[in-house]
Design a protein around this motif. Structure first.
Motif, PDB file in Angstrom:
ATOM      1  N   UNK A 168       0.823  -1.208   0.000  1.00 38.19           N
ATOM      2  CA  UNK A 168       0.000   0.000   0.000  1.00 38.19           C
ATOM      3  C   UNK A 168       0.859   1.261   0.000  1.00 38.19           C
ATOM      4  N   UNK A 169       1.940   1.271   0.765  1.00 35.34           N
ATOM      5  CA  UNK A 169       2.815   2.447   0.796  1.00 35.34           C
ATOM      6  C   UNK A 169       3.449   2.669  -0.563  1.00 35.34           C
ATOM      7  N   UNK A 170       3.907   1.614  -1.204  1.00 35.49           N
ATOM      8  CA  UNK A 170       4.484   1.742  -2.543  1.00 35.49           C
ATOM      9  C   UNK A 170       3.469   2.326  -3.521  1.00 35.49           C
ATOM     10  N   UNK A 171       2.237   1.871  -3.439  1.00 42.23           N
ATOM     11  CA  UNK A 171       1.201   2.361  -4.349  1.00 42.23           C
ATOM     12  C   UNK A 171       0.856   3.822  -4.057  1.00 42.23           C
ATOM     13  N   UNK A 172       0.697   4.179  -2.789  1.00 44.39           N
ATOM     14  CA  UNK A 172       0.403   5.571  -2.437  1.00 44.39           C
ATOM     15  C   UNK A 172       1.549   6.487  -2.870  1.00 44.39           C
ATOM     16  N   UNK A 173       2.794   6.046  -2.678  1.00 45.74           N
ATOM     17  CA  UNK A 173       3.956   6.836  -3.088  1.00 45.74           C
ATOM     18  C   UNK A 173       4.051   6.927  -4.606  1.00 45.74           C
ATOM     19  N   UNK A 174       3.683   5.867  -5.302  1.00 46.02           N
ATOM     20  CA  UNK A 174       3.648   5.902  -6.765  1.00 46.02           C
ATOM     21  C   UNK A 174       2.613   6.923  -7.240  1.00 46.02           C
ATOM     22  N   UNK A 175       1.458   6.941  -6.585  1.00 43.04           N
ATOM     23  CA  UNK A 175       0.427   7.926  -6.926  1.00 43.04           C
ATOM     24  C   UNK A 175       0.919   9.345  -6.651  1.00 43.04           C
ATOM     25  N   UNK A 176       1.643   9.520  -5.558  1.00 39.13           N
ATOM     26  CA  UNK A 176       2.219  10.824  -5.229  1.00 39.13           C
ATOM     27  C   UNK A 176       3.218  11.247  -6.310  1.00 39.13           C
ATOM     28  N   UNK A 177       4.064  10.318  -6.726  1.00 33.76           N
ATOM     29  CA  UNK A 177       5.062  10.619  -7.763  1.00 33.76           C
ATOM     30  C   UNK A 177       4.392  11.006  -9.079  1.00 33.76           C
ATOM     31  N   UNK A 178       3.353  10.286  -9.464  1.00 33.55           N
ATOM     32  CA  UNK A 178       2.623  10.608 -10.700  1.00 33.55           C
ATOM     33  C   UNK A 178       2.016  12.009 -10.624  1.00 33.55           C
ATOM     34  N   UNK A 179       1.466  12.354  -9.470  1.00 32.35           N
ATOM     35  CA  UNK A 179       0.880  13.682  -9.294  1.00 32.35           C
ATOM     36  C   UNK A 179       1.968  14.750  -9.354  1.00 32.35           C
ATOM     37  N   UNK A 180       3.091  14.517  -8.701  1.00 23.96           N
ATOM     38  CA  UNK A 180       4.218  15.449  -8.788  1.00 23.96           C
ATOM     39  C   UNK A 180       4.623  15.669 -10.239  1.00 23.96           C
ATOM     40  N   UNK A 181       4.799  14.579 -10.976  1.00 16.96           N
ATOM     41  CA  UNK A 181       5.238  14.664 -12.368  1.00 16.96           C
ATOM     42  C   UNK A 181       4.217  15.377 -13.240  1.00 16.96           C
ATOM     43  N   UNK A 182       2.936  15.189 -12.951  1.00 15.95           N
ATOM     44  CA  UNK A 182       1.897  15.874 -13.736  1.00 15.95           C
ATOM     45  C   UNK A 182       1.948  17.384 -13.535  1.00 15.95           C
ATOM     46  N   UNK A 183       2.584  17.812 -12.440  1.00 19.33           N
ATOM     47  CA  UNK A 183       2.719  19.226 -12.127  1.00 19.33           C
ATOM     48  C   UNK A 183       4.122  19.757 -12.434  1.00 19.33           C
ATOM     49  N   UNK A 184       4.947  18.933 -13.112  1.00 21.16           N
ATOM     50  CA  UNK A 184       6.287  19.362 -13.494  1.00 21.16           C
ATOM     51  C   UNK A 184       7.322  19.254 -12.390  1.00 21.16           C
ATOM     52  N   UNK A 185       7.050  18.447 -11.385  1.00 22.65           N
ATOM     53  CA  UNK A 185       7.977  18.267 -10.255  1.00 22.65           C
ATOM     54  C   UNK A 185       8.428  16.817 -10.180  1.00 22.65           C
ATOM     55  N   UNK A 186       9.367  16.563  -9.285  1.00 24.56           N
ATOM     56  CA  UNK A 186       9.849  15.201  -9.037  1.00 24.56           C
ATOM     57  C   UNK A 186       9.963  15.005  -7.521  1.00 24.56           C
ATOM     58  N   UNK A 187      10.217  13.774  -7.085  1.00 30.05           N
ATOM     59  CA  UNK A 187      10.402  13.552  -5.650  1.00 30.05           C
ATOM     60  C   UNK A 187      11.532  14.405  -5.055  1.00 30.05           C
ATOM     61  N   UNK A 188      12.536  14.749  -5.858  1.00 32.41           N
ATOM     62  CA  UNK A 188      13.629  15.596  -5.362  1.00 32.41           C
ATOM     63  C   UNK A 188      13.166  16.993  -4.971  1.00 32.41           C
ATOM     64  N   UNK A 189      12.010  17.419  -5.477  1.00 30.31           N
ATOM     65  CA  UNK A 189      11.475  18.747  -5.171  1.00 30.31           C
ATOM     66  C   UNK A 189      10.669  18.779  -3.870  1.00 30.31           C
ATOM     67  N   UNK A 190      10.376  17.608  -3.304  1.00 30.63           N
ATOM     68  CA  UNK A 190       9.547  17.530  -2.098  1.00 30.63           C
ATOM     69  C   UNK A 190      10.359  17.981  -0.885  1.00 30.63           C
ATOM     70  N   UNK A 191       9.785  18.932  -0.128  1.00 26.90           N
ATOM     71  CA  UNK A 191      10.459  19.452   1.060  1.00 26.90           C
ATOM     72  C   UNK A 191       9.789  19.012   2.362  1.00 26.90           C
ATOM     73  N   UNK A 192       8.514  18.583   2.287  1.00 30.17           N
ATOM     74  CA  UNK A 192       7.779  18.190   3.506  1.00 30.17           C
ATOM     75  C   UNK A 192       6.771  17.112   3.154  1.00 30.17           C
ATOM     76  N   UNK A 193       6.721  16.091   3.975  1.00 29.96           N
ATOM     77  CA  UNK A 193       5.761  15.003   3.827  1.00 29.96           C
ATOM     78  C   UNK A 193       5.022  14.830   5.145  1.00 29.96           C
TER      79      UNK A 193
END
Length: 118
Positions: A41-66
């Motif tokens: 479940x964590x892998x899937x939720x994180x994959x969904x987060x990554x897809x949303x980031x990418x759809x907005x022109x960002x990547x996981x490297x741009x994340x500052x707070x979770x």
């Protein structure tokens, strides 16, 4: 004003050079909660987060707070394993809360704030 057909939220919003992402659940392509355990479940939720980031022109490297919500503290090691598969050092600042979740069957929900590139 008409009521929305789904939850009254935006998946992502930009403000002041930041991208705020709503909580991502372990939803499969059909929208249903998927995965039988925390790691899956964590892998899937994180994959969904990554897809949303990418759809907005960002990547996981741009994340500052979770902020993460998990339903059982005993699942923390499995959650951390999946988390480290997506995020590298320096890790984003993070808060993790043990709580019940609104979505039946979900063991984890993850939201993030990213610095917009540029």
């Amino acid at each position: 004003m008409a009521s929305p057909s789904g939850p009254p939220l935006s998946p992502a919003r930009r403000a002041g050079g930041l991208l705020f992402l709503s909580g991502q659940l372990p939803r499969g392509a059909d929208g249903a909660i998927a995965g039988s355990g925390m790691l899956e479940q964590a892998r899937l939720a994180l994959s969904n987060l990554k897809k949303l980031l990418e759809s907005e022109g960002c990547s996981p490297d741009d994340v500052v707070k979770v902020t993460a919500w998990i339903t059982d503290a005993a699942d923390m090691a499995a959650f951390n394993l999946a988390y480290c598969e997506l995020f590298d050092t320096p890790y984003p600042a993070r808060s993790t809360v043990v709580s019940a979740l609104v979505a039946p069957g979900a063991l984890v929900e993850i939201e993030a704030i990213a610095q917009l590139p540029g």
